[in-house]
Design a protein around this motif. Sequence first.
Motif: not given
Length: 407
Positions: A60-66, A113-123, A143-154
């Motif tokens: 599933n994850s290249d992070v876990f694979n590494a 928190h799940v979004i953090y996991c999805a980013d951390k393990y590249n899912l 809407c702006l609070a959620y934008l603030e949380i999400i915008k750093p994720y690449p």
Amino acid sequence: MPKNGSTTAAADWRRSVPGISNLLHHALETGQMADVEFSVGREYGDVVIFPAHKFILSLNSDVFNAMFNGGLPETRGKSIDITEVLPDAFSIMLVYMYTGSVEDSLRVENVFHVIYCADKYNLPLLMDLCLQFVLIQLEPDTCLAYLEIIKPYPHDSVPAFMEKCLEIADALTETVLRSEQFLLISQNTLEMVVQRETLSADENSIYTAVEKWAVEACRRNNLRPSGNNRRQMLGSVLFLVRFPLLTDAQLVNGPAKSELLSESELLALYKYKHAIVKPPLAFPTEPRTGCGWTLQCHERVFVQPEDANWLAGEVSGIEDDGVTVQLVGRSVTINERDQIVRASDILKKGQAILAFDGVWKTAKYYSIAAERDSHVVRIGDQKVAVGFVYIRISRDEMAARKAAHVG
């Protein structure tokens, strides 16, 4: 193995959970054949142990694979400590990796928190599911609070998600500006909002909200809210406010009184507004296009999918195998056409439905409006027309539609 060839009691699970997805889910729940375990959540208090399978996680994850196949020293043992992840979110991520589904496990309380996991393990596909869930939860005060949380994720879907948040700010600018969350956004997010051409509030409301934000920013940074300090907090945002659109009275009682603008800036504004030869300004001078927009009503239908919650939508296609209804953030195909009803059919029964006020909110029937046969529901103390949904449309387009209708 017994002579008759039957399986032992310990292997009966192979018969009771057919299908790869069910088998994998069973392996995850029971920890059968697990070759790694995670100790998760130390920063949150109670540590939860999760047995898992390196092979499944690596696929599933290249992070876990590494992690498992790259010779990292911290993964040579069987137990891996993950301190900063919420156990509930880690559990949802594991279920997704084993089954490809998050089922009904996402909640506002855990989705970030799940979004953090999805980013951390590249899912990335898990990230997509989470963003789709958050889109449905968007409201003017979040809407702006959620934008603030999400915008750093690449992530590829983040720009589109951010634009949806900003579109709510466009459609319901006054409500967004008055929300408590508006005062807590970063300077960068404030700039995203104030620079938009399509905000639907008058410029004095925008200036007033920006002033309040600057005062709150000074407080957060332990600064006296002087004119210079507020300007420092605002930075380039100050020069996105369209001060030339304010009336003389608004300028005198607003930025002049608060000392946000300098005397030279105020003099330049006065000359621009009243002199024949207008001086150059550091501020935009044209009205925002959103201010010239009005509202047009269109009837909506409501559908009731398997979750039994009424959802409002608009018919986007009719095929032999069913009717496709476009909902907020997604579409659903209804095979039983009698599941599609008019708003009035639900309202007359007094049932709870979702009402449109820029976003969909739970509401109940309140009364029948005197005008046409439009119905009204109440969200708290606010009445909202539900038989129709408001969409923004330019005055020019409105005139063109009226002309075409008359023709």
